[in-house]
Design a protein around this motif. Structure first.
Motif, PDB file in Angstrom:
ATOM      1  N   ALA A 112       0.834  -1.207   0.000  1.00  0.00           N
ATOM      2  CA  ALA A 112       0.000   0.000   0.000  1.00  0.00           C
ATOM      3  C   ALA A 112       0.866   1.254   0.000  1.00  0.00           C
ATOM      4  N   ARG A 113       1.950   1.221   0.776  1.00  0.00           N
ATOM      5  CA  ARG A 113       2.862   2.378   0.820  1.00  0.00           C
ATOM      6  C   ARG A 113       3.497   2.612  -0.548  1.00  0.00           C
ATOM      7  N   SER A 114       3.936   1.542  -1.215  1.00  0.00           N
ATOM      8  CA  SER A 114       4.601   1.694  -2.508  1.00  0.00           C
ATOM      9  C   SER A 114       3.609   2.205  -3.560  1.00  0.00           C
ATOM     10  N   ARG A 115       2.339   1.770  -3.467  1.00  0.00           N
ATOM     11  CA  ARG A 115       1.324   2.260  -4.402  1.00  0.00           C
ATOM     12  C   ARG A 115       1.033   3.738  -4.160  1.00  0.00           C
ATOM     13  N   ALA A 116       1.031   4.138  -2.882  1.00  0.00           N
ATOM     14  CA  ALA A 116       0.741   5.533  -2.540  1.00  0.00           C
ATOM     15  C   ALA A 116       1.854   6.454  -3.027  1.00  0.00           C
ATOM     16  N   ARG A 117       3.089   5.950  -3.019  1.00  0.00           N
ATOM     17  CA  ARG A 117       4.235   6.769  -3.438  1.00  0.00           C
ATOM     18  C   ARG A 117       4.185   7.078  -4.930  1.00  0.00           C
ATOM     19  N   ARG A 118       3.637   6.141  -5.704  1.00  0.00           N
ATOM     20  CA  ARG A 118       3.564   6.331  -7.148  1.00  0.00           C
ATOM     21  C   ARG A 118       2.480   7.351  -7.472  1.00  0.00           C
ATOM     22  N   SER A 119       2.757   8.603  -7.194  1.00  0.00           N
ATOM     23  CA  SER A 119       1.757   9.643  -7.429  1.00  0.00           C
ATOM     24  C   SER A 119       1.793  10.068  -8.895  1.00  0.00           C
ATOM     25  N   GLY A 120       0.888  10.908  -9.243  1.00  0.00           N
ATOM     26  CA  GLY A 120       0.801  11.327 -10.640  1.00  0.00           C
ATOM     27  C   GLY A 120      -0.266  10.511 -11.329  1.00  0.00           C
ATOM     28  N   GLY A 121      -0.627  10.942 -12.507  1.00  0.00           N
ATOM     29  CA  GLY A 121      -1.674  10.232 -13.221  1.00  0.00           C
ATOM     30  C   GLY A 121      -3.048  10.656 -12.728  1.00  0.00           C
ATOM     31  N   PRO A 122      -4.085  10.073 -13.319  1.00  0.00           N
ATOM     32  CA  PRO A 122      -5.444  10.486 -12.979  1.00  0.00           C
ATOM     33  C   PRO A 122      -5.869  10.021 -11.582  1.00  0.00           C
ATOM     34  N   THR A 123      -6.802  10.745 -10.995  1.00  0.00           N
ATOM     35  CA  THR A 123      -7.335  10.364  -9.681  1.00  0.00           C
ATOM     36  C   THR A 123      -8.380   9.273  -9.873  1.00  0.00           C
ATOM     37  N   ARG A 124      -8.845   8.705  -8.769  1.00  0.00           N
ATOM     38  CA  ARG A 124      -9.857   7.661  -8.840  1.00  0.00           C
ATOM     39  C   ARG A 124     -11.145   8.205  -9.451  1.00  0.00           C
ATOM     40  N   GLN A 125     -11.498   9.447  -9.086  1.00  0.00           N
ATOM     41  CA  GLN A 125     -12.719  10.053  -9.612  1.00  0.00           C
ATOM     42  C   GLN A 125     -12.643  10.215 -11.134  1.00  0.00           C
ATOM     43  N   GLU A 126     -11.473  10.623 -11.624  1.00  0.00           N
ATOM     44  CA  GLU A 126     -11.293  10.782 -13.062  1.00  0.00           C
ATOM     45  C   GLU A 126     -11.391   9.431 -13.779  1.00  0.00           C
ATOM     46  N   LEU A 127     -10.770   8.420 -13.183  1.00  0.00           N
ATOM     47  CA  LEU A 127     -10.848   7.070 -13.757  1.00  0.00           C
ATOM     48  C   LEU A 127     -12.284   6.561 -13.745  1.00  0.00           C
ATOM     49  N   TYR A 128     -12.996   6.854 -12.655  1.00  0.00           N
ATOM     50  CA  TYR A 128     -14.396   6.441 -12.542  1.00  0.00           C
ATOM     51  C   TYR A 128     -15.242   7.069 -13.646  1.00  0.00           C
ATOM     52  N   ALA A 129     -14.997   8.356 -13.920  1.00  0.00           N
ATOM     53  CA  ALA A 129     -15.741   9.057 -14.971  1.00  0.00           C
ATOM     54  C   ALA A 129     -15.492   8.409 -16.335  1.00  0.00           C
ATOM     55  N   LYS A 130     -14.218   8.038 -16.599  1.00  0.00           N
ATOM     56  CA  LYS A 130     -13.884   7.372 -17.865  1.00  0.00           C
ATOM     57  C   LYS A 130     -14.585   6.016 -17.959  1.00  0.00           C
ATOM     58  N   ALA A 131     -14.594   5.296 -16.827  1.00  0.00           N
ATOM     59  CA  ALA A 131     -15.226   3.971 -16.783  1.00  0.00           C
ATOM     60  C   ALA A 131     -16.730   4.097 -17.020  1.00  0.00           C
ATOM     61  N   LYS A 132     -17.319   5.168 -16.501  1.00  0.00           N
ATOM     62  CA  LYS A 132     -18.751   5.405 -16.678  1.00  0.00           C
ATOM     63  C   LYS A 132     -19.064   5.653 -18.148  1.00  0.00           C
ATOM     64  N   LYS A 133     -18.196   6.439 -18.825  1.00  0.00           N
ATOM     65  CA  LYS A 133     -18.376   6.715 -20.252  1.00  0.00           C
ATOM     66  C   LYS A 133     -18.298   5.435 -21.081  1.00  0.00           C
ATOM     67  N   ARG A 134     -17.371   4.560 -20.702  1.00  0.00           N
ATOM     68  CA  ARG A 134     -17.180   3.306 -21.437  1.00  0.00           C
ATOM     69  C   ARG A 134     -18.186   2.225 -21.031  1.00  0.00           C
ATOM     70  N   GLY A 135     -18.932   2.482 -19.946  1.00  0.00           N
ATOM     71  CA  GLY A 135     -19.967   1.529 -19.512  1.00  0.00           C
ATOM     72  C   GLY A 135     -19.416   0.277 -18.854  1.00  0.00           C
ATOM     73  N   ILE A 136     -18.358   0.422 -18.067  1.00  0.00           N
ATOM     74  CA  ILE A 136     -17.751  -0.724 -17.368  1.00  0.00           C
ATOM     75  C   ILE A 136     -18.605  -1.071 -16.157  1.00  0.00           C
ATOM     76  N   GLU A 137     -19.015  -2.338 -16.081  1.00  0.00           N
ATOM     77  CA  GLU A 137     -19.867  -2.775 -14.970  1.00  0.00           C
ATOM     78  C   GLU A 137     -19.067  -2.959 -13.696  1.00  0.00           C
ATOM     79  N   GLY A 138     -19.703  -2.704 -12.553  1.00  0.00           N
ATOM     80  CA  GLY A 138     -19.075  -2.900 -11.247  1.00  0.00           C
ATOM     81  C   GLY A 138     -18.069  -1.834 -10.885  1.00  0.00           C
TER      82      GLY A 138
END
Length: 154
Positions: A112-138
């Motif tokens: 979890a610490r190593s994942r947290a350190r890898r900052s940069g890139g889109p946030t979860r909310q931004e990824l969620y919005a993209k997933a919503k556009k593409r219609g990804i279930e779950g």
């Protein structure tokens, strides 16, 4: 008394291991401190008690098997393995992605610490919005990593 099966020996061994490490509890969560009581509990869980009827012993053994499959033994709870023997669900520790793990492991915390350190890139909310556009279930139940993987696949 019939010969104890391998599964019953394993159950007895696990209960005695819990007793040795102070994890064996009785009644309303009181620690078992008496070795004789621990042996009695072990035999009852294994369905080998001479004080119970054969039908009751069989019932106790099945209950213990369910308890182990659901990860409700003292040893499994301490190790954070919540679904060790559950059929179809092989999630055990948080480090392995188990949702129902009771305690985080050292390996899980490190990951979890190593994942947290890898900052940069889109946030979860931004990824969620993209997933919503593409219609990804779950998508609503997905973590940031899971969303990244799902977007990469689709």
């Amino acid at each position: 008394m019939a010969k104890e099966s391998a599964r019953q020996r394993r159950i007895t061994g696990r209960v005695m291991h819990e007793f040795k490490h102070g994890e064996l509890r009785s009644g309303r969560g009181g620690k078992v401190k008496n070795r004789r009581q621990a042996i009695a509990i072990a035999l009852e869980e294994a369905g080998e008690s001479k004080y119970e009827s054969p039908r009751r012993n069989k019932r106790n053994l099945r209950r213990t098997e369910r308890k182990e499959a659901e990860g409700r033994t003292g040893q499994q709870e301490r190790e954070g393995q919540s679904r060790v023997g559950a059929s179809g669900r092989r999630e055990s520790t948080r480090a392995m992605g188990g949702r129902n793990a009771r305690k985080s492991t050292a390996r899980g915390r490190k990951a979890a610490r190593s994942r947290a350190r890898r900052s940069g890139g889109p946030t979860r909310q931004e990824l969620y919005a993209k997933a919503k556009k593409r219609g990804i279930e779950g998508r609503s139940k997905m973590s940031k990593r899971q969303l990244e993987n799902a977007l990469r696949l689709k």
